[in-house]
Each structure stands twice: as C-alpha cells, then as structure tokens.
Motif scaffolding. Structure first.
Motif, PDB file in Angstrom:
ATOM      1  N   VAL A   1       0.846  -1.183   0.000  1.00 50.58           N
ATOM      2  CA  VAL A   1       0.000   0.000   0.000  1.00 50.58           C
ATOM      3  C   VAL A   1       0.889   1.242   0.000  1.00 50.58           C
ATOM      4  N   GLN A   2       0.592   2.159  -0.902  1.00 42.16           N
ATOM      5  CA  GLN A   2       1.373   3.402  -0.974  1.00 42.16           C
ATOM      6  C   GLN A   2       0.444   4.596  -0.776  1.00 42.16           C
ATOM      7  N   LEU A   3       0.946   5.565  -0.060  1.00 45.72           N
ATOM      8  CA  LEU A   3       0.197   6.803   0.165  1.00 45.72           C
ATOM      9  C   LEU A   3       1.133   7.978  -0.063  1.00 45.72           C
ATOM     10  N   VAL A   4       0.602   9.005  -0.690  1.00 49.37           N
ATOM     11  CA  VAL A   4       1.369  10.221  -0.910  1.00 49.37           C
ATOM     12  C   VAL A   4       0.518  11.406  -0.503  1.00 49.37           C
ATOM     13  N   GLU A   5       1.015  12.193   0.457  1.00 45.12           N
ATOM     14  CA  GLU A   5       0.315  13.400   0.883  1.00 45.12           C
ATOM     15  C   GLU A   5       1.036  14.614   0.315  1.00 45.12           C
ATOM     16  N   SER A   6       0.272  15.669   0.103  1.00 49.14           N
ATOM     17  CA  SER A   6       0.862  16.932  -0.336  1.00 49.14           C
ATOM     18  C   SER A   6      -0.059  18.068   0.067  1.00 49.14           C
ATOM     19  N   GLY A   7       0.449  19.303  -0.045  1.00 50.63           N
ATOM     20  CA  GLY A   7      -0.389  20.468   0.174  1.00 50.63           C
ATOM     21  C   GLY A   7      -0.131  21.222   1.456  1.00 50.63           C
ATOM     22  N   GLY A   8       0.786  20.734   2.288  1.00 47.33           N
ATOM     23  CA  GLY A   8       1.065  21.451   3.521  1.00 47.33           C
ATOM     24  C   GLY A   8       1.789  22.756   3.258  1.00 47.33           C
ATOM     25  N   GLY A   9       1.954  23.538   4.318  1.00 49.73           N
ATOM     26  CA  GLY A   9       2.666  24.804   4.188  1.00 49.73           C
ATOM     27  C   GLY A   9       2.493  25.667   5.405  1.00 49.73           C
ATOM     28  N   LEU A  10       2.965  26.907   5.271  1.00 46.04           N
ATOM     29  CA  LEU A  10       2.854  27.893   6.342  1.00 46.04           C
ATOM     30  C   LEU A  10       1.738  28.869   5.979  1.00 46.04           C
ATOM     31  N   VAL A  11       0.850  29.109   6.921  1.00 44.15           N
ATOM     32  CA  VAL A  11      -0.283  29.990   6.656  1.00 44.15           C
ATOM     33  C   VAL A  11      -0.602  30.776   7.923  1.00 44.15           C
ATOM     34  N   GLN A  12      -1.147  31.956   7.773  1.00 50.42           N
ATOM     35  CA  GLN A  12      -1.556  32.756   8.929  1.00 50.42           C
ATOM     36  C   GLN A  12      -2.897  32.256   9.462  1.00 50.42           C
ATOM     37  N   ALA A  13      -3.129  32.503  10.723  1.00 53.97           N
ATOM     38  CA  ALA A  13      -4.408  32.148  11.336  1.00 53.97           C
ATOM     39  C   ALA A  13      -5.552  32.769  10.532  1.00 53.97           C
ATOM     40  N   GLY A  14      -6.597  31.978  10.316  1.00 54.46           N
ATOM     41  CA  GLY A  14      -7.716  32.425   9.504  1.00 54.46           C
ATOM     42  C   GLY A  14      -7.593  32.034   8.043  1.00 54.46           C
ATOM     43  N   GLY A  15      -6.418  31.565   7.643  1.00 58.60           N
ATOM     44  CA  GLY A  15      -6.186  31.191   6.259  1.00 58.60           C
ATOM     45  C   GLY A  15      -6.670  29.782   5.945  1.00 58.60           C
TER      46      GLY A  15
ATOM     47  N   LEU B   1      -5.101  19.917   1.520  1.00 48.15           N
ATOM     48  CA  LEU B   1      -4.198  18.778   1.517  1.00 48.15           C
ATOM     49  C   LEU B   1      -4.735  17.707   0.574  1.00 48.15           C
ATOM     50  N   SER B   2      -3.826  16.970  -0.055  1.00 52.92           N
ATOM     51  CA  SER B   2      -4.209  15.894  -0.953  1.00 52.92           C
ATOM     52  C   SER B   2      -3.572  14.592  -0.524  1.00 52.92           C
ATOM     53  N   CYS B   3      -4.287  13.496  -0.797  1.00 53.29           N
ATOM     54  CA  CYS B   3      -3.781  12.167  -0.456  1.00 53.29           C
ATOM     55  C   CYS B   3      -4.131  11.229  -1.600  1.00 53.29           C
ATOM     56  N   THR B   4      -3.143  10.528  -2.122  1.00 54.12           N
ATOM     57  CA  THR B   4      -3.367   9.527  -3.154  1.00 54.12           C
ATOM     58  C   THR B   4      -2.983   8.170  -2.595  1.00 54.12           C
ATOM     59  N   VAL B   5      -3.894   7.214  -2.721  1.00 57.90           N
ATOM     60  CA  VAL B   5      -3.650   5.865  -2.211  1.00 57.90           C
ATOM     61  C   VAL B   5      -3.593   4.892  -3.378  1.00 57.90           C
ATOM     62  N   SER B   6      -2.732   3.856  -3.266  1.00 57.16           N
ATOM     63  CA  SER B   6      -2.606   2.854  -4.313  1.00 57.16           C
ATOM     64  C   SER B   6      -1.994   1.589  -3.723  1.00 57.16           C
ATOM     65  N   GLY B   7      -1.965   0.522  -4.543  1.00 54.03           N
ATOM     66  CA  GLY B   7      -1.313  -0.708  -4.111  1.00 54.03           C
ATOM     67  C   GLY B   7      -2.227  -1.714  -3.455  1.00 54.03           C
ATOM     68  N   PHE B   8      -3.534  -1.547  -3.602  1.00 52.99           N
ATOM     69  CA  PHE B   8      -4.453  -2.541  -3.074  1.00 52.99           C
ATOM     70  C   PHE B   8      -5.655  -2.631  -3.997  1.00 52.99           C
TER      71      PHE B   8
ATOM     72  N   GLY C   1       1.042   7.307   5.611  1.00 47.27           N
ATOM     73  CA  GLY C   1       1.880   8.091   4.722  1.00 47.27           C
ATOM     74  C   GLY C   1       2.999   8.759   5.495  1.00 47.27           C
ATOM     75  N   GLN C   2       3.817   9.535   4.777  1.00 51.53           N
ATOM     76  CA  GLN C   2       4.958  10.228   5.403  1.00 51.53           C
ATOM     77  C   GLN C   2       4.522  11.491   6.112  1.00 51.53           C
ATOM     78  N   GLY C   3       3.388  12.041   5.708  1.00 50.16           N
ATOM     79  CA  GLY C   3       2.893  13.263   6.336  1.00 50.16           C
ATOM     80  C   GLY C   3       3.285  14.505   5.558  1.00 50.16           C
ATOM     81  N   THR C   4       2.485  15.529   5.714  1.00 46.39           N
ATOM     82  CA  THR C   4       2.790  16.840   5.153  1.00 46.39           C
ATOM     83  C   THR C   4       2.629  17.861   6.275  1.00 46.39           C
ATOM     84  N   GLN C   5       3.581  18.773   6.353  1.00 47.09           N
ATOM     85  CA  GLN C   5       3.663  19.674   7.496  1.00 47.09           C
ATOM     86  C   GLN C   5       2.780  20.902   7.292  1.00 47.09           C
TER      87      GLN C   5
END
Length: 129
Positions: free
Chosen positions: A1-15, A19-26, A120-124
């Motif tokens: 099973v493979q998972l890939v997360e993306s879309g994290g970042g730094l944002v101000q409060a209220g912003g 995030l995206s997650c793609t799953v595969s391998g099953f 998954g590995q996580g996105t910060q």
C-alpha cells in the motif's frame, strides 16, 4: 500500500490550505481514508475520515464546520480542505487507509489510529498567530 500526501505549508491564522492524499497498491472496493494530525511530542489525533464506498464522512469536533474531506479521481485520491485555520491546527498531517469490509464493522473507529495499519509520510502544516 502506498500513500502520498501533499499540500502542507505555512499559513496565517484564519487562512486556508488544501491537503491531498493519493492511495494505491491494493484492490478493494471497500475502503476508507482518514486524516490524522500529529503535533510535536503528541499522539496521532484523528481529524476526518471518508469511506470511499458510500461517501460517508466523519469529523472530529475540532474540525466540524472548518474542514471538508472529499474524494476525486475515481476515488483513489482525496482532499482535506481546511478553512479558518488556527495555531492549534499546526502539526504533521498524515493520511491512512482502512481496507476491506471492516470499514462497515462495529469495531471500525474512523477517527482512532488503532483502526489503521498503513501510514503516509505526512505533510507539514504550520499556522502562525
């Protein structure tokens, strides 16, 4: 099973962030994908979950009204859209699947890490005040 997360970042409060997650391998028509937050030094905290089979969603109280979980791309990918972000939303966000008919069982806890085996590995995400 493979998972890939993306879309994290730094944002101000209220912003907002998406995030995206793609799953595969099953190969199963019955599965769910959950999103969890891990703050430094803390346990995984369930944020939201979507059962791809029927589209049912589950949210933590802290996420209700601010976060929306959804699917796209024939169901093997999904988004977690986060609005009105707060500093306490800061952490590493991981997606994880639950595969098979257990997603309909009485023992399935969509927001509990104990229900999940693959991570998954996580996105910060960092939210500044």
């Amino acid at each position: 099973v493979q998972l890939v997360e993306s879309g994290g970042g730094l944002v101000q409060a209220g912003g907002s962030l998406k995030l995206s997650c793609t799953v595969s391998g099953f190969d199963s028509d019955d599965y769910a994908v959950g999103w969890f937050r891990q703050a430094p030094g803390k346990e995984y905290e369930g944020v939201a979950c979507i059962r791809f089979t029927d589209g049912n969603t589950f949210y933590a109280n802290s996420a209700k009204g601010r976060f929306t979980i959804s699917t796209y791309n024939a169901g093997n990918s999904g988004h977690l859209e986060k609005n009105n972000l707060k500093p306490e939303d800061t952490g590493s966000y991981l997606c994880a699947p639950v595969i098979g008919s257990q997603v309909f069982g009485d023992q399935f806890r969509p927001l509990s890490a104990i229900s999940y085996k693959f991570w998954g590995q996580g996105t910060q995400v960092a939210v500044s005040s």
